[in-house]
Design a protein around this motif. Structure first.
Motif, mmCIF file in Angstrom:
data_model
loop_
_atom_site.group_PDB
_atom_site.id
_atom_site.type_symbol
_atom_site.label_atom_id
_atom_site.label_comp_id
_atom_site.label_asym_id
_atom_site.label_seq_id
_atom_site.Cartn_x
_atom_site.Cartn_y
_atom_site.Cartn_z
ATOM 1 N N ASP A 1 -1.014 4.254 -3.378
ATOM 2 C CA ASP A 1 -0.764 3.965 -1.963
ATOM 3 C C ASP A 1 -1.546 2.752 -1.489
ATOM 4 O O ASP A 1 -1.152 2.099 -0.523
ATOM 5 N N ALA A 2 -2.666 2.490 -2.138
ATOM 6 C CA ALA A 2 -3.558 1.420 -1.695
ATOM 7 C C ALA A 2 -4.319 0.888 -2.903
ATOM 8 O O ALA A 2 -4.312 1.490 -3.974
ATOM 9 N N HIS B 1 4.208 -2.529 -1.799
ATOM 10 C CA HIS B 1 4.386 -1.498 -0.767
ATOM 11 C C HIS B 1 3.064 -0.997 -0.178
ATOM 12 O O HIS B 1 3.057 -0.227 0.772
ATOM 13 N N HIS B 2 1.951 -1.427 -0.710
ATOM 14 C CA HIS B 2 0.645 -0.899 -0.315
ATOM 15 C C HIS B 2 0.300 -1.288 1.116
ATOM 16 O O HIS B 2 0.549 -2.408 1.536
ATOM 17 N N GLU B 3 -0.302 -0.363 1.839
ATOM 18 C CA GLU B 3 -0.713 -0.622 3.225
ATOM 19 C C GLU B 3 -2.061 -1.327 3.303
ATOM 20 O O GLU B 3 -2.327 -2.054 4.241
ATOM 21 N N HIS B 4 -2.927 -1.066 2.331
ATOM 22 C CA HIS B 4 -4.303 -1.581 2.382
ATOM 23 C C HIS B 4 -4.732 -2.137 1.024
ATOM 24 O O HIS B 4 -4.325 -1.614 -0.018
ATOM 25 N N SER C 1 -2.777 -4.838 5.629
ATOM 26 C CA SER C 1 -4.189 -4.629 5.930
ATOM 27 C C SER C 1 -5.021 -5.013 4.706
ATOM 28 O O SER C 1 -5.002 -4.320 3.692
#
Length: 190
Positions: free
Chosen positions: A78-79, A115-118, A157
């Motif tokens: 995810d990150a 696709h990672h948010e951070h 981010s």
């Protein structure tokens, strides 16, 4: 959240590795799961071979098995976090090779983005803050990591964080750095 943490340092007993372990403890204490890629122990090949050079006109890219495996690891996370000694105002060559090969056209930029948010870029610098600011190395590096890499590849981010004067090691300072990176892990993504 599942984090893929990538570290680059040739010595296993280095401060970089101690920082990595403490950062991961903070992540885990916050309830995150972590997969660690130690590029040196993993023996990642930094040089980009012909098999991993993108075909600019192709609708679908095909890469080497090593890169496809790393892309799958990235897809499952995810990150991201990258931890490294600062060499010549950037990451070590083995980590740059990882970016060159894995953050490739058609996967990280072009017709697809990450696709990672951070993402966290955590560097350990021998230089002090005054030296980093003297020729605006600090702002140049921040721009490179946060805009040139993360933003370009679709990560909204991105944080660039430096521990400075890491060549002046004393037990009290090490404890302060380890607490600082533990907190970075505990508060990741907030």
């Amino acid at each position: 959240m599942k984090l893929l943490t990538i570290v680059a340092h040739p010595r296993e007993e280095s401060l970089t590795m101690k920082v990595t372990n403490r950062f991961i403890e903070g992540l885990q204490d916050a309830g995150h799961t972590v997969e660690l890629i130690d590029l040196y122990r993993h023996e990642f090949e930094a040089a980009l071979p012909i098999a991993d050079e993108p075909e600019w006109e192709a609708e679908e890219q095909h890469f080497s098995p090593e890169v496809m495996k790393e892309m799958e690891r990235m897809k499952s996370a995810d990150a991201l976090a990258f931890i490294f000694p600062l060499w010549w105002w950037s990451m070590p060559g083995i980590m740059k090779g990882y970016i060159d090969r894995v953050w490739n056209f058609g996967f990280a930029y072009g017709n697809n983005h990450l696709h990672h948010e951070h993402v966290l870029w955590l560097g350990l610098a021998a230089a002090d803050e005054k030296k980093l600011a003297k020729r605006k190395y600090d702002s140049m590096m921040e721009h490179y990591f946060n805009v040139g890499l993360a933003d370009y590849c679709g990560i909204p981010s991105s944080a660039f964080h430096l521990l400075t004067e890491t060549n002046k090691v004393n037990p009290q300072q090490i404890d302060e750095w380890l607490l600082q990176v533990y907190d970075l892990g505990r508060n990741y993504g907030k």
